[in-house]
Design an enzyme around this catalytic site. Structure first.
Site, PDB file in Angstrom:
ATOM      1  N   LYS A   1       9.916 -10.985  22.810  1.00 30.33           N
ATOM      2  CA  LYS A   1       9.267  -9.821  22.258  1.00 30.33           C
ATOM      3  C   LYS A   1       9.493  -9.458  20.881  1.00 30.33           C
ATOM      4  CE  LYS A   1       9.779  -8.238  27.123  1.00 30.33           C
ATOM      5  NZ  LYS A   1      10.457  -7.392  28.190  1.00 30.33           N
TER       6      LYS A   1
ATOM      7  N   GLN B   1      15.676  -4.327  28.622  1.00 26.94           N
ATOM      8  CA  GLN B   1      15.595  -5.353  29.319  1.00 26.94           C
ATOM      9  C   GLN B   1      16.066  -5.266  30.695  1.00 26.94           C
ATOM     10  OE1 GLN B   1      13.655  -7.930  28.317  1.00 26.94           O
ATOM     11  NE2 GLN B   1      13.666  -8.688  30.015  1.00 26.94           N
TER      12      GLN B   1
ATOM     13  N   ASP C   1       7.315   0.332  28.784  1.00 28.30           N
ATOM     14  CA  ASP C   1       7.123  -0.513  29.889  1.00 28.30           C
ATOM     15  C   ASP C   1       6.463   0.493  30.928  1.00 28.30           C
ATOM     16  OD1 ASP C   1       7.933  -2.948  29.611  1.00 28.30           O
ATOM     17  OD2 ASP C   1      10.167  -2.285  29.913  1.00 28.30           O
TER      18      ASP C   1
END
Ligand code: NDP
Length: 284
Positions: free
Chosen positions: A52, A96, A119
Site C-alpha cells: 500500500k 490493517q 476502506d
C-alpha cells in the site's frame, strides 16, 4: 477460451489516473495523505502494508505508517486513531485487519472518522452503500466492478452469483452488482446446490478462500468469472477460489490469480483516498 481480464494492467491505469489527479492537487498546494496503522508483526499484514505504501508513493501521495506493538492497549490504539482523525494533512485512515487478539476490528473501525474511512468498513459508509448514495466503496468489490466495466462486461439485467458473504467482500459485492441492476444471488457455506446456482451465473464472483472450489462444470459457458480468492495450493503456490485450468475453456472472461483482483484492491484504495481529499477540501 476465455478472455483474460488483466488486473495488473487495469490497476496500473487506475493508479496512473490517481497520479495525474494528485499532481493537479499538488499544484493547488494539497498533498493527499493516507495513514496506515499496523498492529503487531503478522508477515502477511506487513506485506500488504508495504504494498500500500509503495503504491501511494508511486502515485505521489503522502503515506504514513504507524506501527504499534501486538500488545498495544485498545485505549492507546483508539487514541492513535483519534489523533489521525484530527490531522488535516491525513485524508484517509486505514487499520490493517485482522487485529491481533484481544483487540476488536469492529471497535477500531467504528473509531475512524467516516469521511476518512477509505476502506469503507465503517457502519456509516456501509449504510450509504445500502441506500445507494455512497462516497467510498470497499476496495476489493469496487475493484471487481472496475474490472468488469473496463473489460466491457455489462451488469444490467445479468444473473450474478456471488459465492461468499463476508462483510468486506461478499456482501458489498452483492450490493454493488445490485446497484448496477444485476439480478444477484449470494451463496455461502450452507448453500445447497452450489453447482446448479453457479451454473446460472452470467457473472460469477468467487470470494470464499477455498483453493479451486469453482470448477469448470460449475460455470455457464461464456460467463464472466471473477476470482477474489487468495489461497495456497498443495505446493504452496498462490491460487484463487477458481480452478483456472478447468474454468478457462468454459468461461467468456476470467481473472487470473495472481494478477486479477489483487492489484485492483490497492488501486481502489488510492482512488478512495483521492475521493477523501477532494471531499475534505470541498472540491466535490
Ligand atoms: P471470509 O472467510 O470472511 O468469508 C468466506 C465466505 O465464503 C463466507 O461467507 C463463507 O460462508 C463462504 N464459504 C466458505 N466455504 C464455502 C463453501 N464451501 N461454499 C460456499 N461458500 C463458502 O473470507 P473473505 O471474504 O475475507 O475472503 C475471501 C477470499 O478472498 C479469501 O481467499 C481472501 O484471502 C480473499 N481476499 C482477497 C482480496 C484481494 O485483494 N484479492 C481482498 C480480500 C479477501 P459462511 O458465511 O456461511 O461462513
Amino acid at each position: 477460451m476465455a478472455k483474460l481480464i488483466d488486473g495488473k494492467a487495469i490497476a496500473a491505469a487506475v493508479r496512473a489516473e490517481v497520479a495525474e489527479e494528485t499532481a493537479a492537487l499538488k499544484k493547488q498546494g494539497i498533498t493527499p495523505g493516507l495513514a496506515v496503522i499496523l498492529v503487531g508483526d503478522d508477515p502477511a499484514s506487513r506485506i500488504y502494508v508495504n504494498n500500500k505504501k509503495k503504491a501511494c508513493e508511486g502515485a505521489g501521495l503522502y503515506s504514513e505508517e504507524i506501527t504499534l506493538p501486538a500488545n498495544v492497549s485498545e485505549e492507546e490504539l483508539l487514541k492513535t486513531v483519534e489523533e489521525l482523525n484530527r490531522r488535516p494533512d491525513i485524508h484517509g485512515i486505514l487499520c490493517q485487519l485482522p487485529l491481533p487478539k484481544p483487540l476488536s476490528d469492529r471497535t477500531v473501525i467504528a473509531a475512524i472518522a467516516p469521511e476518512k474511512d477509505v476502506d469503507a468498513f465503517h457502519a456509516t459508509n456501509v449504510g450509504h452503500i445500502m441506500i445507494g448514495d455512497h462516497t467510498f466503496l470497499p476496495c476489493t468489490p469496487a475493484g471487481v466492478m472496475e474490472l468488469l466495466a473496463r473489460s466491457g462486461v455489462e451488469v444490467e439485467g445479468k444473473q450474478c452469483v456471488v459465492v461468499g458473504r463476508s462483510n468486506i467482500v461478499g456482501k458489498p459485492m452483492a450490493m454493488l452488482l445490485l446497484g448496477q441492476n444485476g439480478t444477484v444471488t449470494v451463496c455461502h457455506s450452507r448453500t445447497k446446490n452450489l453447482k446448479e446456482i453457479c451454473r446460472t451465473a452470467d457473472i460469477l464472483v468467487a470470494a470464499v478462500g477455498k483453493a479451486k472450489l469453482i470448477t469448470g462444470d460449475m460455470v455457464k459457458p461464456g460467463a464472466a468469472v471473477i476470482d477474489v480468492g487468495m489461497n495456497r495450493d498443495e505446493n504452496g503456490k498462490l491460487c484463487g477460489d477458481v480452478d483456472f485450468e478447468s474454468v478457462e475453456p468454459v468461461a467468456g472472461y476470467i481473472t487470473p490469480v495472481p494478477g486479477g483482483v489483487g492489484p485492483m484492491t490497492i488501486a481502489m484504495l488510492l482512488k478512495n483516498t483521492m475521493t477523501a481529499v477532494k471531499m475534505q477540501h470541498k472540491l466535490i
